[in-house]
Motif scaffolding. Structure first.
Motif, PDB file in Angstrom:
ATOM      1  N   ARG A 139       0.844  -1.207   0.000  1.00 10.59           N
ATOM      2  CA  ARG A 139       0.000   0.000   0.000  1.00 10.59           C
ATOM      3  C   ARG A 139       0.881   1.261   0.000  1.00 10.59           C
ATOM      4  O   ARG A 139       0.642   2.197  -0.759  1.00 10.59           O
ATOM      5  N   LYS A 140       1.921   1.272   0.826  1.00  8.72           N
ATOM      6  CA  LYS A 140       2.813   2.438   0.888  1.00  8.72           C
ATOM      7  C   LYS A 140       3.504   2.663  -0.457  1.00  8.72           C
ATOM      8  O   LYS A 140       3.647   3.805  -0.907  1.00  8.72           O
ATOM      9  N   GLY A 177       0.744   9.906  -3.375  1.00  3.81           N
ATOM     10  CA  GLY A 177      -0.083  10.055  -2.179  1.00  3.81           C
ATOM     11  C   GLY A 177      -1.573  10.104  -2.429  1.00  3.81           C
ATOM     12  O   GLY A 177      -2.353  10.174  -1.506  1.00  3.81           O
ATOM     13  N   ASN A 220      -3.589   7.785  -3.258  1.00  2.00           N
ATOM     14  CA  ASN A 220      -4.321   6.581  -2.858  1.00  2.00           C
ATOM     15  C   ASN A 220      -4.593   6.555  -1.366  1.00  2.00           C
ATOM     16  O   ASN A 220      -5.273   5.668  -0.881  1.00  2.00           O
ATOM     17  N   GLU A 221      -4.044   7.488  -0.625  1.00  4.72           N
ATOM     18  CA  GLU A 221      -4.188   7.460   0.822  1.00  4.72           C
ATOM     19  C   GLU A 221      -5.636   7.647   1.211  1.00  4.72           C
ATOM     20  O   GLU A 221      -6.371   8.390   0.598  1.00  4.72           O
ATOM     21  N   ASP A 226       0.986   4.076  -2.860  1.00  2.60           N
ATOM     22  CA  ASP A 226       0.719   5.478  -2.514  1.00  2.60           C
ATOM     23  C   ASP A 226       1.854   6.375  -2.980  1.00  2.60           C
ATOM     24  O   ASP A 226       1.619   7.458  -3.528  1.00  2.60           O
TER      25      ASP A 226
END
Length: 108
Positions: free
Chosen positions: A95-96, A104, A106-107, A99
């Motif tokens: 996920r990170k 960023g 997708n956060e 993102d």
């Protein structure tokens, strides 16, 4: 593969500790992100190789477990099948990476 190893994998899957790598996009639930994007970001970050197998470093870190099965096919001989499972830490790291790749956006 031993009976004990099969039992361990089944128990881990049943307890939701391990998730199949190909289930990660559904778990992340990020619009427009499918398995192709997940595999690409993992390859781009040198986490998996070109055959989508994790590098040993990431297995040792507790991100993945590779389950290997072999069977004998009458025409092909011995066939070895490998399946990659992710621990929660890997899913969080994926996920990170996604993102970061998306800047960023997708956060949650």
């Amino acid at each position: 593969e031993t009976k004990e190893a099969r039992t361990y994998v089944k128990r881990a899957l049943d307890s939701n500790v391990l998730k199949d790598l190909y289930d990660v996009p559904a778990i992340l639930n990020i619009p427009g992100i499918g398995i192709t994007e997940v595999l690409k970001v993992l390859r781009d970050n040198s986490v998996i190789d070109e055959s989508n197998m994790p590098y040993q470093e990431y297995v040792d870190k507790g991100w993945f477990r590779v389950d290997t099965h072999s069977y004998v096919d009458k025409t092909a001989g011995t066939v070895i099948h490998k399946r990659v499972f992710c621990y929660k830490v890997a899913i969080n790291q994926i996920r990170k990476m996604l993102d970061k790749m998306a800047g960023g956006k997708n956060e949650r």
